[in-house]
Write an enzyme that holds these catalytic residues in place. Structure first.
Site, PDB file in Angstrom:
ATOM      1  CB  CYS A 162      -0.925   0.014   1.210  1.00 63.33           C
ATOM      2  SG  CYS A 162      -1.803  -1.525   1.486  1.00 63.33           S
ATOM      3  CG  HIS A 294      -2.562   3.984   5.457  1.00 64.01           C
ATOM      4  ND1 HIS A 294      -2.344   3.873   4.092  1.00 64.01           N
ATOM      5  CD2 HIS A 294      -2.723   2.715   5.914  1.00 64.01           C
ATOM      6  CE1 HIS A 294      -2.362   2.590   3.751  1.00 64.01           C
ATOM      7  NE2 HIS A 294      -2.598   1.872   4.831  1.00 64.01           N
ATOM      8  CD  GLU A 305      -2.853   7.148   9.610  1.00 61.99           C
ATOM      9  OE1 GLU A 305      -2.466   8.024   8.812  1.00 61.99           O
ATOM     10  OE2 GLU A 305      -3.667   6.258   9.295  1.00 61.99           O
ATOM     11  CE  LYS A 326      -5.965   3.465   2.200  1.00 62.68           C
ATOM     12  NZ  LYS A 326      -5.120   4.644   2.488  1.00 62.68           N
ATOM     13  CG  HIS A 331      -6.560   0.185   0.908  1.00 69.86           C
ATOM     14  ND1 HIS A 331      -5.563   0.549   0.023  1.00 69.86           N
ATOM     15  CD2 HIS A 331      -5.926  -0.123   2.081  1.00 69.86           C
ATOM     16  CE1 HIS A 331      -4.398   0.469   0.621  1.00 69.86           C
ATOM     17  NE2 HIS A 331      -4.594   0.069   1.876  1.00 69.86           N
ATOM     18  CG  PHE A 390      -0.431  -5.874   4.778  1.00 75.54           C
ATOM     19  CD1 PHE A 390      -0.964  -5.373   5.949  1.00 75.54           C
ATOM     20  CD2 PHE A 390      -1.241  -6.666   3.980  1.00 75.54           C
ATOM     21  CE1 PHE A 390      -2.268  -5.632   6.332  1.00 75.54           C
ATOM     22  CE2 PHE A 390      -2.548  -6.944   4.350  1.00 75.54           C
ATOM     23  CZ  PHE A 390      -3.067  -6.428   5.526  1.00 75.54           C
TER      24      PHE A 390
END
Length: 404
Positions: A162, A294, A305, A326, A331, A390
Site C-alpha cells: 500500500c 492512511h 496511526e 479511503k 483502498h 503491510f
C-alpha cells in the site's frame, strides 16, 4: 524551511469517484462515496461492498492493438499520466528525453490478465495468452507511460504494497534532487476486481461488511477500491521558464520500516516516517495544517496511526484536521498513496479539507479531529499524506502551496 526545489506541475487520476482531477475534487469536497454493492459481480464473497471503477471504457483511450498489450492496471496508469502530462504542458523540445524519469508503484501488477490466464489453464484447459508476461510485469505501466511521452531516462516500477505509490514519488523526487533527471512522472496504479484477488481478501477477513469508517467507533474493516493517479515533478523554475506553472510544491518525504510483523502495524514506524518527512522538508510539526491519513478503517491501523500522530504532533494532534480518502473510494492498494496525494493537493489548491465519511462516533483511543462533519473550508498551506503498508513499510509525504 529547506527548499529542495521541486514543483508539482501536472496531476491525473482515474478513480471510482471520477476520471479527471476536476471530477474527483468535486466529488470528495461534496462528500460523495463510490462504495456500493458488488454482489452483481457474482464472485460469492462474504463481503458485499466495494468501490470498483465501473465506467472506465478502455476503447475510448486505446485502439485494439494497444489494448491487446495492456492489462487494466496499465490502462489506468496511462490515462492518468496523459492527464498529468497535459496539465504540465510539456511540449516536444522543452526537456531532453533522456532526463525524463517515470516511476510507478503497484501492489499487485497485472492481476486481471494473470487471473484470466489461470482460469483458461486450470478451469478451461486452454492455453494462456502469448502476451501474458509483458502485460503482467510490475514495470508495464511505467514502460507504457514512457512510450507515450517519449521518456528515455530512468523508467521502472516500485512495489511496496500500500506504500508503493508514495515510495515512487520519493524515488522520482530523489532522481531530480540528485541531478539525474529534470522531470519525473510518478504515481501508482492497481486494478483490484478480479475474482481470485477478491477471494484472497475475503480469506484475510479484514474487509468491512458495510462501509469504510476510518477512526470511528464501530469500524469493521477496509473496502477494496482501485485506480491510478500520477503527478509530474520538475526542478524549480523549469515550468516558469517555458511559460508553465506549478500547481503545488513537493517539499519532502520520509520512509521507515517496522522490521516487525507482516500484518501488525507499529506506531513507532509510522511516527518515524512522519518525522523523517518533516525533517526532509525542514519543517516543525506545528507547521502542518492538514493530514490526509492512511486511514483504512481497520481496528489496528487507525489506532496505530493515531498513536503515531500523537507522538509526532504532541498535544496538537487532536487539533490538526485529519481525513481519510479511503472512506470515499476504498483502498486502492498500490495506487492509494497517489490518489490520496491528489486529494491533498486539492486541499492545498482550494483551501478545502475533504471529509471522512461513515463516522459513527469518536473512539476514545483515537483523539483526533477526523473532519467528520463535512468538508471544511480553511487555509491549508502545508499538508502531509501518509501511506502505511503491510510488511511495516511506511511513507509520509509533505506538500505545500505553489505560492507558499
Amino acid at each position: 524551511m529547506t527548499d529542495h526545489g521541486l514543483d508539482v506541475t501536472g496531476r491525473g487520476i482515474v478513480s471510482s469517484l471520477g476520471q479527471s482531477v476536476e471530477a474527483f475534487t468535486a466529488a470528495i469536497f461534496a462528500g460523495r462515496s463510490a462504495i456500493g454493492d458488488i454482489t452483481d459481480l457474482g464472485f460469492g464473497l462474504r463481503f458485499t461492498k466495494g468501490a470498483p471503477i465501473r465506467d472506465f471504457d478502455p476503447a475510448a483511450h486505446f485502439d485494439d492493438r494497444n489494448l491487446s498489450m495492456l492489462d487494466r492496471f496499465s490502462q489506468f496508469a496511462a490515462v492518468a499520466a496523459r492527464q498529468a502530462w497535459a496539465e504540465a504542458g510539456i511540449a516536444a523540445g522543452d526537456v531532453d528525453p533522456t532526463r525524463i524519469a517515470v516511476v510507478v508503484g503497484t501492489a499487485n501488477a497485472g492481476i486481471d490478465v494473470l487471473d484470466d490466464g489461470f482460469r483458461r489453464l486450470f478451469k478451461l484447459g486452454s492455453r494462456i495468452q502469448p502476451l501474458t508476461i509483458p502485460q503482467t510485469m510490475g514495470s508495464a505501466p511505467a514502460s507504457r507511460i514512457a512510450r507515450e511521452i517519449g521518456a528515455r531516462g530512468p523508467v521502472f516500477g516500485v512495489t511496496s504494497a500500500c506504500a508503493s505509490a508514495a515510495h515512487a514519488m520519493i524515488v522520482g523526487a530523489g532522481l531530480i534532487r540528485g541531478g539525474l533527471v529534470d522531470v519525473a512522472v510518478v504515481g501508482g496504479t492497481d486494478s483490484c476486481y478480479s475474482e481470485g484477488y477478491l477471494k484472497a481478501w475475503d480469506a484475510l477477513r479484514v474487509v468491512s461488511p458495510d462501509t469504510c469508517r476510518p477512526f470511528s467507533t464501530g469500524r469493521r474493516g477496509l473496502i477494496v477500491g482501485e485506480g491510478s493517479a500520477m503527478v509530474v515533478l520538475e526542478r524549480s523554475g523549469r515550468a516558469a521558464a517555458r511559460g508553465g506553472r506549478a500547481v503545488a510544491r513537493f517539499l519532502g518525504g520520509g520512509m521507515s520500516s517496522d522490521a516487525g510483523e507482516l500484518v501488525a502495524p507499529d506506531p513507532a514506524g509510522m511516527a518515524a516516517a512522519m518525522a523523517n518527512a518533516l525533517r526532509d522538508a525542514g519543517l516543525d510539526p506545528a507547521a502542518i495544517d492538514y493530514v490526509n491519513a492512511h486511514g483504512t478503517g481497520t481496528a489496528a491501523n487507525d489506532k496505530s496511526e493515531a498513536a503515531a500522530m500523537i507522538e509526532v504532533f504532541g498535544n496538537r494532534a487532536s487539533h490538526v484536521p485529519v481525513s481519510s480518502t479511503k472512506s470515499m473510494v476504498g483502498h486502492a492498494m498500490g495506487a492509494s498513496g497517489a490518489i490520496e496525494a491528489i486529494a491533498t493537493l486539492a486541499a492545498l489548491e482550494h483551501g478545502v479539507v475533504p471529509p471522512t465519511l461513515g463516522f459513527l462516533g469518536p473512539d476514545p483511543d483515537i483523539p483526533l479531529d477526523p473532519v467528520a462533519d463535512g468538508a471544511r473550508t480553511l487555509p491549508v498551506g502545508l499538508a502531509m499524506s501518509n501511506s502505511f503498508a503491510f510488511g511495516g513499510l511506511n511513507v509520509s509525504l509533505v506538500f505545500g502551496r505553489a505560492d507558499g
